[in-house]
Scaffold this motif. Structure first.
Motif, short mmCIF file in Angstrom:
data_model
loop_
_atom_site.label_atom_id
_atom_site.label_comp_id
_atom_site.label_asym_id
_atom_site.label_seq_id
_atom_site.Cartn_x
_atom_site.Cartn_y
_atom_site.Cartn_z
N LYS A 264 -30.67 17.80 0.66
CA LYS A 264 -29.52 18.23 1.46
C LYS A 264 -28.52 19.07 0.67
CE LYS A 264 -29.72 14.42 4.78
NZ LYS A 264 -29.04 13.24 5.36
N SER A 265 -28.66 19.09 -0.66
CA SER A 265 -27.76 19.94 -1.44
C SER A 265 -27.96 21.41 -1.14
CB SER A 265 -27.97 19.69 -2.94
OG SER A 265 -29.29 20.03 -3.32
N PHE A 441 -25.22 15.90 9.59
CA PHE A 441 -26.60 16.32 9.84
C PHE A 441 -27.10 15.74 11.16
CE2 PHE A 441 -25.96 16.47 5.29
CZ PHE A 441 -26.53 17.69 4.94
N SER A 442 -27.76 16.58 11.92
CA SER A 442 -28.38 16.13 13.17
C SER A 442 -29.70 15.43 12.85
CB SER A 442 -28.62 17.32 14.10
OG SER A 442 -29.52 18.24 13.49
N GLY A 445 -32.13 17.46 11.04
CA GLY A 445 -31.79 17.85 9.69
C GLY A 445 -30.87 19.04 9.58
N SER A 446 -30.53 19.65 10.71
CA SER A 446 -29.64 20.80 10.70
C SER A 446 -28.19 20.35 10.65
CB SER A 446 -29.87 21.68 11.93
OG SER A 446 -29.62 20.94 13.12
N LEU A 447 -27.30 21.26 10.26
CA LEU A 447 -25.88 20.94 10.15
C LEU A 447 -25.18 21.09 11.49
CD1 LEU A 447 -24.62 22.53 6.80
CD2 LEU A 447 -24.58 20.13 7.43
N GLU A 448 -24.37 20.10 11.81
CA GLU A 448 -23.52 20.19 12.99
C GLU A 448 -22.27 21.01 12.64
OE1 GLU A 448 -24.20 19.15 15.92
OE2 GLU A 448 -25.95 17.86 15.57
N PRO A 449 -21.62 21.61 13.64
CA PRO A 449 -20.40 22.40 13.38
C PRO A 449 -19.30 21.52 12.77
CG PRO A 449 -21.24 22.85 15.58
CD PRO A 449 -22.01 21.67 15.05
#
Length: 545
Positions: A264-265, A441-442, A445-449
């Protein structure tokens, strides 16, 4: 002048120990001055993973970044500043200057220790080569990145110095002519310092893995002290984390899981695999890099050279890369770099020895150190410093009307670009609000706003929505996102901090909110922060807050 040689028996004196005491004092003062004079903004971790955490531990004020709530950071590094702050608090010496410059002075001393032990490494790997010992100290002192980074309150700086100390205790019998009466004692000392570096920065384990494996293979009985040291530091850091946070957990394991197992880094930026070889390490070495390469070609190899190459290869496998991550390798490469320069001078004549050093090494590094330490990215530090003085004037004017003073500063800059409350200790500033950039993270694995990401995409719309709901987004989807990210409006602060090149972008917002620009430096094109305050401070309590 007085010399350390008088303290040593004849036949055991080393070049570094034979230097006059006055020279070491001058070097120590120089390192401390450099640390205190640096006025540019480096990585946000310089404040938010060190002094700010210590300030929160001692005074209970300020803010902890998301890493501390997630438990992927250990409190061992901030504890060294917390001890300093607590001592200043008990003695009543905790002024704005001592809180601000105390950690800087501490890192100036640490940098000085790093210089000493780097020279000792040179003496260990190149015995009876006085020229190489002298050049090692000279290269270490003038290297621009050492001046720029090691003197900052970064955990990487402490890791680098502790790593150099640990390497001095590591016994490479094939290279060193030193004889030790108790090799087990030296190995245990090596393990303690190596373990300390890993406790501060878990990624340091990459550096020590080959050393430990080699030693254990050669001497299987050393497995016992190795395992004991690992257990000791895990227990020590876990207890410190519990005392500081109130929860049990092994931060090193969480750090490894977040950065390596989950990767995740990478959300903080990635570089190509060759970045450390083509850009990162060459930039840190600067004009000294050719001499390091020459030492390899001339087969003037030492354990530091092998570890440097090993570390660059392994760290290159990690997507998220920064210059400071390989700072320990810079120190380990210095003796080899000095050997390469000495080899070059002996091959082409001594005439280039001093002239080449000053023209090729000293001048470029001093120019770079001055520029990056005093000029490059100094806007945010200058702004918060000037704001401290502006707050005193503002406080006097408000005090004339006996208004309850809760001074707030809100930053419309990228998150954690300015220091926190430790930097303005002793002023009336009680809140430093910044955009929230905690990664969420959703399931995919994607970033939420986040507030931070939305500010970059919709700076004006988010600001007007956040402060008083002065306007609503035209898009229904954007309105829903704003409502989730910023569910409650914020109170208007006494001060806003923005970049000067964004002045025209926010001019309508500040007009409607009745703010004026009170501190401005540079031109509109420069990325320099400026400050806004309410147009009329002779107002009611409701309007002020």
């Amino acid at each position: 002048s007085y010399s350390f040689c008088t303290l040593l028996r004849r036949g055991r004196r080393k070049w570094a120990m034979c230097l006059p005491l006055s020279m070491w004092k001058m070097l120590l003062v120089t390192r401390v001055l450099i640390a205190c004079l640096i006025s540019t903004s480096g990585p946000p971790d310089e404040y938010w993973q060190g002094p700010e955490v210590a300030y929160y531990m001692v005074y209970g004020k300020g803010e902890l970044t998301w890493e501390w709530h997630a438990g992927i950071r250990g409190y061992l590094h901030p504890t060294m500043y917390a001890v300093l702050f607590q001592a200043l608090k008990i003695t009543g010496l905790d002024s704005r200057a001592t809180i601000r410059y105390g950690p800087k002075i501490l890192h100036g001393v640490l940098t000085f220790v790093g210089d000493i032990y780097t020279v000792k490494l040179s003496e260990k790997w190149y015995p009876d080569k006085v020229n190489i010992h002298q050049l090692t100290l000279a290269f270490c002192v003038v290297n621009w990145f050492v001046c720029y980074c090691t003197t900052r309150t970064l955990s990487n700086s402490v890791e680098a110095v502790v790593s150099v100390v640990a390497m001095n205790f590591y016994d490479d019998s094939r290279r060193s002519t030193l004889t030790h009466k108790d090799p087990l004692y030296r190995y245990c000392a090596f393990l303690m310092f190596a373990g300390l570096s890993c406790a501060i920065r878990p990624t340091a384990a990459v550096l020590w893995l080959p050393c430990v494996i080699r030693t254990v293979i050669n001497t299987p009985l050393y497995v016992v002290p190795t395992v004991t040291c690992v257990v000791f530091w895990l227990t020590e850091t876990t207890c410190i984390d519990f005392l500081a946070s109130g929860s049990w957990g092994i931060s090193q394991l969480r750090f490894f899981e977040f950065n390596f197992l989950e990767g995740k880094s990478a959300v903080f930026g990635t570089h190509p695999w060759h970045w450390y070889f083509t850009q990162g390490f060459p930039a840190m070495m600067g004009t000294m890099l050719p001499f390091f390469v020459i030492s390899i070609r001339a087969k003037l190899l030492n354990p530091g050279t092998y570890l440097t190459i090993w570390g660059l290869v392994v760290y290159s496998l990690i997507g998220h890369k920064e210059f400071r991550f390989v700072l320990p390798l810079l120190y380990l490469a210095m003796p080899g770099t000095a050997a390469g320069y000495d080899y070059l001078c002996r091959s082409y004549g001594q005439k280039i020895y001093s002239k080449g050093y000053y023209l090729v090494v000293v001048m470029p590094n001093i120019i770079a150190a001055i520029y990056f330490g005093l000029v490059h990215q100094r806007g945010t530090i200058s702004a918060i410093t000037d704001l401290s003085h502006e707050v005193a004037v503002y406080d006097e004017r408000v005090n004339a009307f006996e208004v309850e003073r809760v001074l707030r500063i809100d930053s419309l800059l990228p998150c954690y670009q300015i220091p926190g409350l430790s930097y303005v200790h002793g002023t009336k500033i009680t809140h430093l609000q910044q955009w929230n950039c905690t990664p969420i993270f959703s399931k995919s694995g994607s970033l939420e706003p986040t507030e931070h990401s939305l500010f970059f995409e919709h700076p004006v719309e988010l600001t007007e929505w956040t402060y008083g709901r002065l306007s609503r987004p035209k898009s229904t989807k954007l309105l829903k996102t704003f409502s989730l990210v910023v569910p409650q409006p914020r109170r208007m602060p006494q001060f806003f901090l923005i970049y000067s090149h964004n002045r025209e972008l926010f001019v309508d917002f500040f007009k409607r909110a009745e703010y004026v620009f009170c501190i401005e430096k540079g031109t509109k094109e420069e990325k320099t922060p400026l400050t806004c305050i309410p147009k009329n401070i002779k107002t009611t309590k409701k309007q002020l807050f």
